[in-house]
Scaffold this motif. Structure first.
Motif, PDB file in Angstrom:
ATOM      1  N   ASN A  16      55.698  32.631  46.535  1.00 35.59           N
ATOM      2  CA  ASN A  16      55.552  31.668  45.434  1.00 35.59           C
ATOM      3  C   ASN A  16      56.734  31.726  44.474  1.00 35.59           C
ATOM      4  O   ASN A  16      56.571  31.668  43.253  1.00 35.59           O
ATOM      5  CB  ASN A  16      54.235  31.936  44.700  1.00 35.59           C
ATOM      6  N   LYS A  17      57.904  31.782  45.032  1.00 34.18           N
ATOM      7  CA  LYS A  17      59.123  31.868  44.220  1.00 34.18           C
ATOM      8  C   LYS A  17      59.371  30.612  43.393  1.00 34.18           C
ATOM      9  O   LYS A  17      60.230  30.611  42.522  1.00 34.18           O
ATOM     10  CB  LYS A  17      60.326  32.162  45.118  1.00 34.18           C
ATOM     11  N   GLU A  18      58.605  29.569  43.657  1.00 31.11           N
ATOM     12  CA  GLU A  18      58.730  28.351  42.853  1.00 31.11           C
ATOM     13  C   GLU A  18      58.408  28.625  41.383  1.00 31.11           C
ATOM     14  O   GLU A  18      59.025  28.044  40.492  1.00 31.11           O
ATOM     15  CB  GLU A  18      57.790  27.270  43.390  1.00 31.11           C
ATOM     16  N   PHE A  19      57.468  29.540  41.157  1.00 31.09           N
ATOM     17  CA  PHE A  19      57.100  29.846  39.772  1.00 31.09           C
ATOM     18  C   PHE A  19      57.024  31.346  39.487  1.00 31.09           C
ATOM     19  O   PHE A  19      56.853  31.750  38.332  1.00 31.09           O
ATOM     20  CB  PHE A  19      55.775  29.174  39.389  1.00 31.09           C
ATOM     21  N   VAL A  20      57.142  32.198  40.493  1.00 31.98           N
ATOM     22  CA  VAL A  20      57.195  33.647  40.291  1.00 31.98           C
ATOM     23  C   VAL A  20      58.659  34.086  40.331  1.00 31.98           C
ATOM     24  O   VAL A  20      59.352  33.851  41.326  1.00 31.98           O
ATOM     25  CB  VAL A  20      56.394  34.396  41.369  1.00 31.98           C
ATOM     26  N   ILE A  77      46.817  38.025  41.577  1.00 30.70           N
ATOM     27  CA  ILE A  77      45.610  37.260  41.252  1.00 30.70           C
ATOM     28  C   ILE A  77      45.965  36.035  40.415  1.00 30.70           C
ATOM     29  O   ILE A  77      45.490  34.929  40.664  1.00 30.70           O
ATOM     30  CB  ILE A  77      44.596  38.155  40.518  1.00 30.70           C
ATOM     31  N   ALA A  78      46.814  36.243  39.414  1.00 34.26           N
ATOM     32  CA  ALA A  78      47.252  35.123  38.577  1.00 34.26           C
ATOM     33  C   ALA A  78      48.015  34.096  39.406  1.00 34.26           C
ATOM     34  O   ALA A  78      47.878  32.885  39.197  1.00 34.26           O
ATOM     35  CB  ALA A  78      48.125  35.638  37.439  1.00 34.26           C
ATOM     36  N   THR A  79      48.812  34.576  40.338  1.00 40.66           N
ATOM     37  CA  THR A  79      49.588  33.677  41.203  1.00 40.66           C
ATOM     38  C   THR A  79      48.670  32.777  42.014  1.00 40.66           C
ATOM     39  O   THR A  79      48.901  31.570  42.142  1.00 40.66           O
ATOM     40  CB  THR A  79      50.497  34.500  42.130  1.00 40.66           C
ATOM     41  N   GLN A  83      48.267  28.653  42.088  1.00 41.32           N
ATOM     42  CA  GLN A  83      48.239  27.895  43.336  1.00 41.32           C
ATOM     43  C   GLN A  83      47.054  26.940  43.371  1.00 41.32           C
ATOM     44  O   GLN A  83      47.176  25.772  43.752  1.00 41.32           O
ATOM     45  CB  GLN A  83      48.136  28.842  44.541  1.00 41.32           C
ATOM     46  N   THR A  84      45.903  27.443  42.960  1.00 40.59           N
ATOM     47  CA  THR A  84      44.667  26.649  43.010  1.00 40.59           C
ATOM     48  C   THR A  84      44.642  25.567  41.935  1.00 40.59           C
ATOM     49  O   THR A  84      44.239  24.427  42.191  1.00 40.59           O
ATOM     50  CB  THR A  84      43.436  27.570  42.836  1.00 40.59           C
ATOM     51  N   SER A  85      45.086  25.925  40.725  1.00 36.25           N
ATOM     52  CA  SER A  85      44.989  25.006  39.583  1.00 36.25           C
ATOM     53  C   SER A  85      46.132  24.004  39.534  1.00 36.25           C
ATOM     54  O   SER A  85      45.988  22.916  38.968  1.00 36.25           O
ATOM     55  CB  SER A  85      44.955  25.802  38.275  1.00 36.25           C
TER      56      SER A  85
END
Length: 214
Positions: A16-20, A77-79, A83-85
């Motif tokens: 998830n490097k798009e936002f991590v 968990i936050a990641t 992803q879900t939201s």
């Protein structure tokens, strides 16, 4: 917050490097390039599972938010929640230790630091580990700009009393102190953490808002 180690946590972050942000030190003094704008940057130190920082990013699209969590298993968990939201352009997450934030942010680069329900480290010999201790205050002072603030929330009265003394001894300016946040008009705009929603009915939530004097 300590959770059982998740052996897949680092893989989840990598995917998830798009936002991590995996290598945040590369962006010291360049966070405006990460967000592709010059909007104010608010950070949450010890973001836990991410509800607070995510909901802030949704509510305030003209502010950039960075959620910082020391433990990769918690950040994973936050990641997954993001992803879900839904991924937001004004939100980034990273796994990093608060004691090393000067490696990540330049002087005056941040407009607000949130400390929400930090580990109270109740034993006196562990006092320096508290995120409101004199160990960490110089770090926040360095990265927060002159117009910026620090906001601190907790349900732990002992930690709150300790923190107020710590802030006073450091010479911070007190702007707001709430001894029962949810019983004030401030509660109307209060965005709760997942911990706060769970425990707010068991006792008062304390909040401090202040800034560092030049």
């Amino acid at each position: 917050m300590r959770l059982r180690n998740n052996p897949k946590a680092l893989d989840i972050l990598e995917e998830n490097k798009e936002f991590v942000v995996l290598e945040p030190t590369k962006f010291k003094n360049k966070w405006s390039q990460v967000f592709n704008n010059d909007h104010p940057i608010y950070i949450e130190v010890g973001m836990g599972k991410g509800d607070f920082i995510y909901n802030n990013a949704v509510k305030y699209p003209d502010i950039n938010f960075i959620g910082i969590e020391k433990y990769p298993s918690v950040l994973a968990i936050a990641t997954k929640k993001v992803q879900t939201s839904g991924v937001l352009p004004n939100l980034r997450l990273m796994s990093y230790d608060a004691i090393e934030l000067l490696e990540v942010f330049e002087e005056n680069e941040i407009s607000l630091v949130y400390l929400n329900f930090s580990d109270p480290w109740p034993k006196s010999r562990h006092a320096k580990r508290r995120l409101t201790s004199e160990t960490f205050l110089p770090i926040y002072q360095n990265i927060i700009n002159q117009q910026g603030h620090l906001e601190f929330k907790t349900d732990n009265r002992g930690l709150f009393e300790y923190s107020l003394v710590s802030f006073q001894n450091y010479g911070m300016k007190f702007e707001q102190v709430f001894l029962d946040l949810h019983q004030t008009v401030e509660a109307e705009n209060n965005i709760m953490t997942e911990y706060e929603r769970k425990f707010c009915e068991k006792g008062p939530i304390y909040k401090f808002v202040g800034r560092f004097e030049a």
